[in-house]
Scaffold this active site. Structure first.
Site: not given
Ligand code: F6R
Length: 583
Positions: A2, A27, A74, A98-99, A457, A461, A464, A480, A578
Site C-alpha cells: 500500500c 506498492r 495491496w 498502510n499496514g 532466480e 522471475k 512471477e 532423485h 514491491k
Molecule cells: C521478486 C522480488 C521479491 C523480493 C522480496 C524481498 O522479483 O522482487 O522476491 O526480492 O520480496 O524484497 P526486498 O528485497 O525489498 O526485501
C-alpha cells in the site's frame, strides 16, 4: 505494501496526488482512492483497479481542493473492491492506512455503527469519529494509542485545514518547500521537488497545517526534528525509451554494477569500517530474490573469503531455534529495506547482541536505520515489482566483499570498466523463442553451484510475471524424483557458466533427452562441448568472474518478453507488491 500520499499547498491537490500515486503504485495496485477538502467539505473518490481508472473517474469530478490524501492498495483484509479501497471516510474523518491493525476485531466492538468494508483499516475512521468531541490532535493521538499492529496512517478532518499522520513500523516521510508539504511512503515522490525531508519515527505523530509541521512524541509532547537531505536525486522517474520499467531496469544493469562497485573505489573505508576479523561465520538472511542473492553471497564468501556461511529465508529464520554466536555476522539483504520478515529478523538478532550488516537499496529505509552496519547498492529507484538490476547489484557487492575483505589490495576498477563497456550487448531474446515457450506445460530451470542459484532466480522471475508454473533444481537432483515430470511437453532450461561442470551437465542433458524433454541451453561456452540441445540463449560476453550477473540477464529478458507476449504487464504482476511490509 500500500502506498500513501498526502498534499497540502497552494496548488490543486488532485493532480499532485495522482502524480505521486503513480510513483508509489508499485506498492500495490488492487484499488486506489483519494479524499480532499473542497471548501472544507470532505470528498472521497475511490475505485477498484489501478490509478489510471481513478484518474478517469476524477475527470468527471471538477473538485477544487488544496489539501488531500491518496492511497493505492495491496489487499490484506478483504478482497480488492471499491468498498474495500481507501480512503475510509466516516463522519468527519477520512483516513488512509498502510499496514495491519491486529486488534481491529476487538476495536470494532467499541463502534456500534455498521462497517461498510471488510478491512481492518476502517475501524480507525470509526474510532476517530467516536472521539470527535476531542480537539483534532488529541482525538487522533487517542485513537492511534489504541492501535496494535503496524501502520502508516494519514487522516483528514472535515472543516479543518489540517492533516494528521502517524507511523509504527511502516515508512512515512514528510517534505516541505515554500509551496507545499507532502507526505509519502516513498522518498521517490519528493525527487525533483524537495531538497530535504523528515523521516517520521515509530510512535511519532505529526500535525500538518498551512506551512507548518508540528511533531509529537508518544507522550503527546511537541518535539523538534532535524530534516534530512535528499541525496542522489534523479530528476524524474520515467520509463525513458522503454515500454516498461522492467526492460529499462535490465538495461541499467551495467551502470548500477559500476556505481555499486565505484563507491568502494572512491572510499575504501566503506569496506574497512566493518571489523571483518571479528567474525568466523556469516549468516545471510533475506526473502525472495534477495534471498537468492544471499545464497550466492554464501557461495562467494566460502570460495573467496574462506569463511563458513549459512543462508536462511527470513520468514523461516524467525521461527527457527537458531543458536546465536557473537562471532557470526548476520547479513540482511533487502532492496526496499522495508520487508517485514527481514526487519523482524534484524530485531531478533540484535536482541541476542549479535552484529548485523544490512545491504539495502533504498536510502534511509528502516533496515538501514536499525542494522549495526549498512552498505548500499546504488541502483536508484527500482520501479518494476520484479527485481532485476538490484539483484545484480547485490551480487556485485557481495562478490566485492568476499574477494576483498581479507586481501589488502585496492579495488580493481578495470573490471568495472569492462562491464560498462558492454552496455550495448544486452540484446532481446529472438522473437522466435516466445511462441515456443508459451506452448510448454512444464518448465524446469537447472544448473550446478552458482548456476543452480541462477536457475532459482530465473524460475522465480518467470513464474512471477508470466504466471507459469515452473521449478528450479540442481542438475544432479533431477534423477532423485523430478525426472518423472519430464516428457515431450517439458522444457528444461539448462544453465552452464563453468567449464569444469560441462561433463556433469552433459549427463543431465542426456537424461532429459532420453525422456523426450526439450532443452534450451544458457551458456557462453563453446556449444560444441555440450550434449544435444534444442536451442541456445547467449548472454553478454563480459570477461568477469561475475558470471552470475551476466547469465541472469537473458533469463530476466526471457521472462519479461514472455510476459509482454502474453499481454501481461510485467511491472505489476497480479497478487504482488514491491514492498512486503506484512509478515
Ligand atoms: C521478486 C522480488 C521479491 C523480493 C522480496 C524481498 O522479483 O522482487 O522476491 O526480492 O520480496 O524484497 P526486498 O528485497 O525489498 O526485501
Amino acid at each position: 505494501m500500500c502506498g500513501i500520499i498526502g498534499y497540502m499547498g497552494k496548488e490543486d491537490c488532485i493532480p499532485q496526488l495522482l502524480h505521486a500515486l503513480k510513483i508509489v503504485e508499485y506498492r500495490g495496485y488492487d484499488s486506489a482512492g483519494i479524499s480532499c477538502l473542497d471548501h472544507g467539505k470532505l470528498i472521497t473518490i475511490k475505485t477498484k483497479g489501478k490509478i489510471a481508472k481513478l484518474e478517469t473517474l476524477l475527470q468527471h469530478h471538477p473538485y477544487h481542493a488544496t489539501i488531500g490524501i491518496g492511497h493505492t492498495r495491496w489487499a490484506t483484509h478483504g478482497k480488492p473492491s471499491t468498498r474495500n479501497a481507501h480512503p475510509h471516510t466516516y463522519g468527519h474523518w477520512s483516513i488512509i492506512h498502510n499496514g495491519i491493525i491486529e486488534n481491529a476485531h476487538i476495536l470494532k466492538q467499541e463502534c456500534p455503527e455498521p462497517f461498510s468494508s471488510q478491512t481492518d483499516s476502517e475501524v480507525i475512521a470509526h474510532l476517530l469519529e467516536k472521539n470527535n468531541h476531542l480537539r483534532g490532535i488529541d482525538c487522533f493521538r487517542k485513537v492511534i494509542s489504541q492501535l496494535q499492529g503496524t501502520y502508516a496512517i494519514a487522516g483528514l478532518h472535515e472543516g479543518e485545514e489540517s492533516m494528521y499522520v502517524a507511523k509504527y513500523k511502516n515508512p512515512l516521510y514528510i517534505a516541505q518547500n515554500n509551496e507545499s508539504i507532502m507526505i509519502s511512503s516513498d522518498l521517490a515522490v519528493f525527487y525533483g521537488k524537495f531538497y530535504s525531508y523528515y523521516c517520521l519515527e515509530d510512535h511519532e505523530i505529526a500535525m500538518i497545517q498551512e506551512n507548518s509541521i508540528t511533531f509529537y512524541n508518544q507522550q503527546g509532547k511537541s518535539i523538534a526534528k532535524q530534516s534530512l537531505t535528499l541525496q542522489n536525486v534523479p530528476q524524474t522517474i520515467s520509463k525513458g525509451i522503454y515500454p516498461y520499467y522492467m526492460e529499462k531496469e535490465i538495461h541499467e544493469i551495467p551502470y548500477v554494477t559500476q556505481s555499486t562497485w565505484q563507491q568502494f573505489v572512491e572510499d575504501e573505508n566503506l569496506l574497512h569500517n566493518i571489523p571483518w576479523q571479528n567474525y568466523t561465520c556469516i549468516h545471510f538472511i533475506a526473502c525472495g530474490t534477495a534471498y537468492h542473492a544471499g545464497q550466492m553471497g554464501a557461495i562467494y564468501f566460502e570460495k573467496y573469503a574462506h569463511i563458513p556461511c549459512k543462508s536462511s529465508i527470513a520468514s523461516e529464520f524467525l521461527y527457527e531455534n537458531t543458536l546465536f554466536f557473537p562471532k557470526t555476522l548476520y547479513i540482511l539483504i533487502s532492496q526496499s529495506g522495508e520487508t517485514a520478515d527481514t526487519l523482524s529478523c534484524c530485531e531478533k538478532i540484535k536482541s541476542h547482541q549479535c552484529d548485523t550488516l544490512a545491504i539495502v537499496n533504498v536510502p534511509h529505509s528502516r533496515l538501514s536505520q536499525i542494522a549495526t552496519y549498512v552498505l548500499h547498492t546504488l541502483c536508484g529507484p527500482e520501479m518494476s515489482v520484479a527485481s532485476t538490476k538490484v539483484y545484480t547489484a547485490q551480487l556485485t557487492l557481495l562478490y566485492l566483499l568476499a574477494t576483498h575483505i581479507h586481501i589488502e589490495q585496492s579495488i580493481p576498477i578495470e573490471q568495472v570498466q569492462s562491464i560498462l563497456a558492454f552496455t550495448d550487448s544486452i540484446t532481446p531474446i529472438p522473437s522466435s523463442f516466445l511462441p515456443k515457450i508459451v506452448s510448454y506445460k512444464k518448465i524446469l530451470f537447472v544448473g550446478k553451484g552458482e548456476d543452480y542459484i541462477t536457475a532459482k532466480e530465473a524460475s522465480l522471475k518467470f513464474k512471477e510475471i508470466t504466471y507459469t508454473h515452473c521449478l528450479a533444481l540442481p542438475c544432479g537432483e533431477l534423477k532423485h524424483g523430478s525426472l518423472a515430470l519430464i516428457d515431450a511437453d517439458s522444457l528444461v532450461i539448462v544453465i552452464c557458466t563453468k567449464p569444469n561442470m560441462i561433463d556433469k551437465i552433459n549427463t543431465c542433458m542426456e537424461e532429459i533427452k532420453a525422456r523426450n524433454g526439450h532443452i534450451w541451453l544458457v551458456t557462453n561456452e563453446n556449444k560444441k562441448k555440450f550434449a544435444p540441445f534444442d536451442a541456445i540463449l547467449s548472454y553478454p560476453n563480459w570477461s568477469t568472474p561475475l558470471s552470475a550477473v551476466t547469465s541472469i540477464i537473458p533469463l530476466q529478458l526471457l521472462a519479461y518478453q514472455t510476459a509482454v507476449a502474453k499481454g501481461l504487464n510485467p511491472d505489476q504482476p497480479r497478487n504482488l507488491a514491491k514492498s512486503v511490509t506484512v509478515e
